[in-house]
Design a protein around this motif. Sequence first.
Motif, PDB file in Angstrom:
ATOM      1  N   LEU A 178      -6.670   5.146  -0.074  1.00  0.00           N
ATOM      2  CA  LEU A 178      -5.670   5.402   0.962  1.00  0.00           C
ATOM      3  C   LEU A 178      -5.506   6.888   1.247  1.00  0.00           C
ATOM      4  O   LEU A 178      -5.157   7.255   2.368  1.00  0.00           O
ATOM      5  N   LEU A 179      -5.766   7.729   0.256  1.00  0.00           N
ATOM      6  CA  LEU A 179      -5.733   9.174   0.518  1.00  0.00           C
ATOM      7  C   LEU A 179      -6.822   9.548   1.527  1.00  0.00           C
ATOM      8  O   LEU A 179      -6.586  10.360   2.434  1.00  0.00           O
ATOM      9  N   LEU A 180      -7.996   8.955   1.383  1.00  0.00           N
ATOM     10  CA  LEU A 180      -9.074   9.198   2.341  1.00  0.00           C
ATOM     11  C   LEU A 180      -8.710   8.661   3.726  1.00  0.00           C
ATOM     12  O   LEU A 180      -8.907   9.339   4.732  1.00  0.00           O
ATOM     13  N   VAL A 181      -8.162   7.451   3.765  1.00  0.00           N
ATOM     14  CA  VAL A 181      -7.774   6.863   5.050  1.00  0.00           C
ATOM     15  C   VAL A 181      -6.727   7.743   5.731  1.00  0.00           C
ATOM     16  O   VAL A 181      -6.827   8.048   6.918  1.00  0.00           O
ATOM     17  N   ALA A 182      -5.722   8.183   4.980  1.00  0.00           N
ATOM     18  CA  ALA A 182      -4.664   9.027   5.550  1.00  0.00           C
ATOM     19  C   ALA A 182      -5.226  10.355   6.056  1.00  0.00           C
ATOM     20  O   ALA A 182      -4.771  10.883   7.071  1.00  0.00           O
ATOM     21  N   ALA A 183      -6.221  10.896   5.351  1.00  0.00           N
ATOM     22  CA  ALA A 183      -6.808  12.174   5.762  1.00  0.00           C
ATOM     23  C   ALA A 183      -7.702  12.024   6.992  1.00  0.00           C
ATOM     24  O   ALA A 183      -7.771  12.936   7.822  1.00  0.00           O
ATOM     25  N   ALA A 191      -7.735   9.274   9.343  1.00  0.00           N
ATOM     26  CA  ALA A 191      -7.156   8.587  10.507  1.00  0.00           C
ATOM     27  C   ALA A 191      -6.068   9.442  11.146  1.00  0.00           C
ATOM     28  O   ALA A 191      -5.458  10.285  10.497  1.00  0.00           O
ATOM     29  N   ASP A 192      -5.836   9.214  12.418  1.00  0.00           N
ATOM     30  CA  ASP A 192      -4.724   9.887  13.094  1.00  0.00           C
ATOM     31  C   ASP A 192      -3.396   9.249  12.713  1.00  0.00           C
ATOM     32  O   ASP A 192      -2.383   9.927  12.619  1.00  0.00           O
ATOM     33  N   ARG A 193      -3.412   7.936  12.500  1.00  0.00           N
ATOM     34  CA  ARG A 193      -2.232   7.203  12.049  1.00  0.00           C
ATOM     35  C   ARG A 193      -2.706   6.039  11.197  1.00  0.00           C
ATOM     36  O   ARG A 193      -3.808   5.521  11.402  1.00  0.00           O
ATOM     37  N   TRP A 194      -1.870   5.629  10.269  1.00  0.00           N
ATOM     38  CA  TRP A 194      -2.174   4.437   9.493  1.00  0.00           C
ATOM     39  C   TRP A 194      -0.859   3.835   9.026  1.00  0.00           C
ATOM     40  O   TRP A 194       0.186   4.482   9.052  1.00  0.00           O
ATOM     41  N   GLY A 195      -0.911   2.602   8.601  1.00  0.00           N
ATOM     42  CA  GLY A 195       0.284   1.938   8.095  1.00  0.00           C
ATOM     43  C   GLY A 195      -0.039   0.513   7.697  1.00  0.00           C
ATOM     44  O   GLY A 195      -1.206   0.140   7.569  1.00  0.00           O
ATOM     45  N   PRO A 224       0.829  -1.213   0.000  1.00  0.00           N
ATOM     46  CA  PRO A 224       0.000   0.000   0.000  1.00  0.00           C
ATOM     47  C   PRO A 224       0.860   1.259   0.000  1.00  0.00           C
ATOM     48  O   PRO A 224       1.854   1.333   0.721  1.00  0.00           O
ATOM     49  N   ALA A 225       0.476   2.201  -0.831  1.00  0.00           N
ATOM     50  CA  ALA A 225       1.225   3.462  -0.912  1.00  0.00           C
ATOM     51  C   ALA A 225       0.285   4.577  -1.339  1.00  0.00           C
ATOM     52  O   ALA A 225      -0.643   4.360  -2.122  1.00  0.00           O
ATOM     53  N   LEU A 226       0.543   5.775  -0.814  1.00  0.00           N
ATOM     54  CA  LEU A 226      -0.215   6.948  -1.242  1.00  0.00           C
ATOM     55  C   LEU A 226       0.302   7.383  -2.601  1.00  0.00           C
ATOM     56  O   LEU A 226       1.512   7.458  -2.822  1.00  0.00           O
TER      57      LEU A 226
END
Length: 154
Positions: free
Chosen positions: A122-127, A129-133, A108-110
């Motif tokens: 993943l752009l939505l998840v990154a925006a 969430a406080d943290r993701w990975g 997974p990568a932005l």
Amino acid sequence: MNSDQSPLPVRPARPTQPHFSWHHFTMRFSSTSRGARLARRLAAERLDAWGIPYGSHVHDVLTLIVAELSANAVRHGRVAGRDFRLRLSAEGATLRVEVTDSRGESIPALKEPSDLDAGRGLLLVAALADRWGWYPSVDGPGKTVWAVLDVGPA
């Protein structure tokens, strides 16, 4: 009250931090669009049962994160005949979503979306969430993508 007694000082209201007792939910779903939809719906129901009501900001954000990670597991992590796993947990003021699929080679990568229909999950998840990975799956081939939402006061 006598004139020589002063009233007790008024303390400003202190924001309370939501506190969840420990909750955990894990289930496997078929790596199909129907499985992803069912994962989203069951996660929404589970969050409501944990005291995160339908229509609340936290409920909507977590449900969207589950939907995006589940859709990614089906679209990019699918191996024929293998399921994906959804894990939700709530402890203290932290909510965690984990989705494990069967393909470890798709990392997974932005990135910038390639067209109007794909590439924004993943752009939505990154925006949101406080943290993701992500990390390689510990119990077989594949990977786990996770997101954390801290719901305490800012």
